[in-house]
Scaffold this motif. Structure first.
Motif, PDB file in Angstrom:
ATOM      1  N   SER A 203       0.826  -1.195   0.000  1.00  0.00           N
ATOM      2  CA  SER A 203       0.000   0.000   0.000  1.00  0.00           C
ATOM      3  C   SER A 203       0.864   1.250   0.000  1.00  0.00           C
ATOM      4  O   SER A 203       1.909   1.305   0.657  1.00  0.00           O
ATOM      5  CB  SER A 203      -0.914   0.003   1.229  1.00  0.00           C
ATOM      6  OG  SER A 203      -1.569   1.243   1.351  1.00  0.00           O
ATOM      7  N   ARG A 261     -18.321   4.510   4.192  1.00  0.00           N
ATOM      8  CA  ARG A 261     -17.248   4.671   5.181  1.00  0.00           C
ATOM      9  C   ARG A 261     -17.764   4.616   6.607  1.00  0.00           C
ATOM     10  O   ARG A 261     -17.035   4.242   7.528  1.00  0.00           O
ATOM     11  CB  ARG A 261     -16.529   5.999   4.940  1.00  0.00           C
ATOM     12  CG  ARG A 261     -15.686   6.017   3.677  1.00  0.00           C
ATOM     13  CD  ARG A 261     -15.208   7.404   3.350  1.00  0.00           C
ATOM     14  NE  ARG A 261     -16.328   8.264   2.974  1.00  0.00           N
ATOM     15  CZ  ARG A 261     -16.191   9.504   2.504  1.00  0.00           C
ATOM     16  NH1 ARG A 261     -14.999  10.015   2.356  1.00  0.00           N
ATOM     17  NH2 ARG A 261     -17.231  10.223   2.179  1.00  0.00           N
ATOM     18  N   GLN A 287      -6.589  -3.226   1.816  1.00  0.00           N
ATOM     19  CA  GLN A 287      -6.518  -1.991   1.036  1.00  0.00           C
ATOM     20  C   GLN A 287      -7.876  -1.572   0.475  1.00  0.00           C
ATOM     21  O   GLN A 287      -7.958  -0.980  -0.593  1.00  0.00           O
ATOM     22  CB  GLN A 287      -5.503  -2.147  -0.105  1.00  0.00           C
ATOM     23  CG  GLN A 287      -4.074  -2.304   0.365  1.00  0.00           C
ATOM     24  CD  GLN A 287      -3.078  -2.207  -0.776  1.00  0.00           C
ATOM     25  OE1 GLN A 287      -3.260  -1.440  -1.713  1.00  0.00           O
ATOM     26  NE2 GLN A 287      -2.006  -2.971  -0.695  1.00  0.00           N
ATOM     27  N   GLY A 288      -8.955  -1.861   1.203  1.00  0.00           N
ATOM     28  CA  GLY A 288     -10.272  -1.425   0.773  1.00  0.00           C
ATOM     29  C   GLY A 288     -10.380   0.085   0.732  1.00  0.00           C
ATOM     30  O   GLY A 288      -9.671   0.804   1.463  1.00  0.00           O
ATOM     31  N   SER A 289     -11.285   0.578  -0.106  1.00  0.00           N
ATOM     32  CA  SER A 289     -11.427   2.024  -0.266  1.00  0.00           C
ATOM     33  C   SER A 289     -11.872   2.696   1.025  1.00  0.00           C
ATOM     34  O   SER A 289     -11.527   3.853   1.279  1.00  0.00           O
ATOM     35  CB  SER A 289     -12.439   2.330  -1.379  1.00  0.00           C
ATOM     36  OG  SER A 289     -13.720   1.790  -1.067  1.00  0.00           O
ATOM     37  N   GLN A 290     -12.640   1.964   1.865  1.00  0.00           N
ATOM     38  CA  GLN A 290     -13.086   2.558   3.130  1.00  0.00           C
ATOM     39  C   GLN A 290     -11.899   2.844   4.042  1.00  0.00           C
ATOM     40  O   GLN A 290     -11.870   3.868   4.738  1.00  0.00           O
ATOM     41  CB  GLN A 290     -14.065   1.622   3.845  1.00  0.00           C
ATOM     42  CG  GLN A 290     -15.349   1.358   3.087  1.00  0.00           C
ATOM     43  CD  GLN A 290     -15.204   0.241   2.077  1.00  0.00           C
ATOM     44  OE1 GLN A 290     -14.127  -0.322   1.922  1.00  0.00           O
ATOM     45  NE2 GLN A 290     -16.286  -0.080   1.389  1.00  0.00           N
ATOM     46  N   TYR A 291     -10.915   1.938   4.042  1.00  0.00           N
ATOM     47  CA  TYR A 291      -9.751   2.107   4.908  1.00  0.00           C
ATOM     48  C   TYR A 291      -8.711   3.051   4.319  1.00  0.00           C
ATOM     49  O   TYR A 291      -7.788   3.462   5.012  1.00  0.00           O
ATOM     50  CB  TYR A 291      -9.108   0.748   5.179  1.00  0.00           C
ATOM     51  CG  TYR A 291     -10.042  -0.229   5.839  1.00  0.00           C
ATOM     52  CD1 TYR A 291     -10.500  -1.355   5.149  1.00  0.00           C
ATOM     53  CD2 TYR A 291     -10.502  -0.021   7.126  1.00  0.00           C
ATOM     54  CE1 TYR A 291     -11.374  -2.246   5.727  1.00  0.00           C
ATOM     55  CE2 TYR A 291     -11.383  -0.914   7.723  1.00  0.00           C
ATOM     56  CZ  TYR A 291     -11.805  -2.019   7.026  1.00  0.00           C
ATOM     57  OH  TYR A 291     -12.670  -2.904   7.618  1.00  0.00           O
ATOM     58  N   GLY A 292      -8.862   3.379   3.051  1.00  0.00           N
ATOM     59  CA  GLY A 292      -7.952   4.352   2.450  1.00  0.00           C
ATOM     60  C   GLY A 292      -8.532   5.747   2.376  1.00  0.00           C
ATOM     61  O   GLY A 292      -7.901   6.648   1.839  1.00  0.00           O
ATOM     62  N   SER A 293      -9.739   5.923   2.924  1.00  0.00           N
ATOM     63  CA  SER A 293     -10.397   7.225   2.839  1.00  0.00           C
ATOM     64  C   SER A 293      -9.760   8.229   3.794  1.00  0.00           C
ATOM     65  O   SER A 293      -9.100   7.870   4.775  1.00  0.00           O
ATOM     66  CB  SER A 293     -11.884   7.079   3.162  1.00  0.00           C
ATOM     67  OG  SER A 293     -12.063   6.690   4.511  1.00  0.00           O
ATOM     68  N   ARG A 312      -1.718  -5.876  -1.449  1.00  0.00           N
ATOM     69  CA  ARG A 312      -2.841  -6.174  -2.318  1.00  0.00           C
ATOM     70  C   ARG A 312      -2.797  -7.643  -2.726  1.00  0.00           C
ATOM     71  O   ARG A 312      -1.767  -8.177  -3.134  1.00  0.00           O
ATOM     72  CB  ARG A 312      -2.788  -5.294  -3.564  1.00  0.00           C
ATOM     73  CG  ARG A 312      -3.968  -5.488  -4.496  1.00  0.00           C
ATOM     74  CD  ARG A 312      -3.823  -4.685  -5.765  1.00  0.00           C
ATOM     75  NE  ARG A 312      -3.704  -3.258  -5.500  1.00  0.00           N
ATOM     76  CZ  ARG A 312      -3.526  -2.339  -6.441  1.00  0.00           C
ATOM     77  NH1 ARG A 312      -3.432  -2.716  -7.709  1.00  0.00           N
ATOM     78  NH2 ARG A 312      -3.429  -1.070  -6.136  1.00  0.00           N
TER      79      ARG A 312
END
Length: 378
Positions: A203, A261, A287-293, A312
């Motif tokens: 990541s 989120r 690396q989900g989008s919620q955890y990268g927000s 990933r």
């Protein structure tokens, strides 16, 4: 007794244990570790007076009947439009305008605009001029593009075709040329190129600080979190959990019908409220989008949490959370489909708070429950 704050979602599920599932206050107090006084207070807040409730329900029922009748008419009309216009749903606006003109006497124009996602003003404008100036110009440019493409024996892509047009004195953009070629399936002939694998890429937001070190000496040092989905007849119910690696205990959870989120933030908020860590805690996720927000990283920074992310395509980097979801689905869900999301929520709540944390024996902990292991390690 130490004071403990509970999230509204926890209170709601605790009250359902008493009101809907028939457990007594004493039983729920013992099962969840919540005082009976608090449970009585929560139940009183959610149960209105019966007479007032009955009158309100009658008014609401009448209103709902009227709404449902209107909604049924709209739904039937939309259904018929979908059935007859299924071939134009993915087409351009002008194709949809033609369908609307052909069925104008059968369906309402406003409903067709809503179903087909086009503007009514655009339809009226199209009636006056079915082919726009830009469409006429696109047709002329397409002929020049085909000439350039044929002259190159099919090896030119949009950049080189665009260069040919500019050299010939045409004033157009490269993206317009690319769009016309893509819409008419004109593309350069290339040799076969095998796809490149990208699994295992680290990541760029948060490095993998956990590195599969799943054995932790004390509580509130490392938490892991992940999301799974549960099938119901009403649609998916998404579950986010936060586990403390020391005792494999679920310290935070949240269930919602969407993967927004808020799903992961509410689960992490419950963990912070319950544990009240006085030192920084590592929070590991995929690396989900919620955890990268940005909201996730702001929350971690404000509550002294140190985010960590798996590589990933490497589910083993977050194996503890994946193992919990596997146990949940094999031991409780067992490939069944719940009738409603509420039934699924109640069953998952019972598994986490009553069975898994308090009763279920965990092989990693010497065949004792997570709570028993935490008490023994103090």
């Amino acid at each position: 007794m130490s004071t403990q704050r509970f999230t509204p979602e926890f209170k709601e599920e605790a009250v359902r244990q008493i009101v809907d599932r028939g457990y007594s206050v004493a039983e729920v107090s013992e099962r969840l570790g919540v005082s009976a006084h608090s449970l009585y207070k929560w139940v009183k807040l959610v149960k209105p007076d019966k007479s007032e409730q009955h009158a309100a329900e009658l008014i609401q029922a009448k209103s709902e009947v009227l709404k449902l009748r209107a909604q049924l008419r709209r739904t039937e009309e939309e259904r018929d439009i979908f059935k007859k216009g299924r071939s134009v749903l993915c087409k351009g606006a002008r194709v949809k305008y033609r369908f609307m003109l052909d069925h104008r006497n059968e369906f309402r124009l406003a409903t067709m605009c809503r179903v087909l996602r086009v503007a009514r003003a655009g339809f009226y404008q199209w009636l006056q001029k079915p082919l726009s100036d830009r469409a006429v110009e696109d047709q002329r440019l397409l002929g020049l593009i085909q000439d350039s493409y044929a002259a190159s024996s099919g090896v030119y892509g949009s950049p080189r075709v665009f260069a040919d047009l500019r050299e010939a004195g045409e004033r157009c953009g490269k993206h317009r040329v690319a769009r016309l070629m893509r819409a008419n399936q004109i593309k350069a002939l290339r040799r076969y190129k095998a796809p490149r694998r990208i699994a295992g890429r680290p990541s760029i937001l948060s490095p993998n600080k956990l590195k599969r070190e799943f054995t932790v000496a004390a509580p509130n040092q490392v938490w892991v979190t992940d999301i799974t989905y549960i099938r119901t007849w009403q649609g998916w119910l998404y579950l986010a959990v936060v586990l403390d690696l020391h005792a494999r205990k679920v310290v935070g959870w949240s269930m919602k019908p969407s993967m927004a989120r808020d799903l992961v933030l509410d689960a992490l908020l419950m963990a912070v409220w319950r544990r009240k860590p006085n030192k920084p805690v590592m929070v590991h996720s995929d690396q989900g989008s919620q955890y990268g927000s940005d909201d996730w990283h702001r929350f971690c920074r404000d509550h002294h949490l140190d985010p960590s992310m798996s590589r990933r395509g490497n589910c083993w980097d977050n194996a503890v959370a994946e193992s919990f979801f596997s146990s949940l689905k094999k031991e409780r869900i067992r490939k069944r489909i719940y009738k409603t999301r509420e039934l699924a929520r109640a069953d998952v709540f019972d598994y986490i708070e009553v069975f898994y944390n308090r009763t279920r024996r965990h092989s990693h902990l010497g065949d004792v429950s997570p709570e028993a292991f935490e008490r023994a390690s103090k």
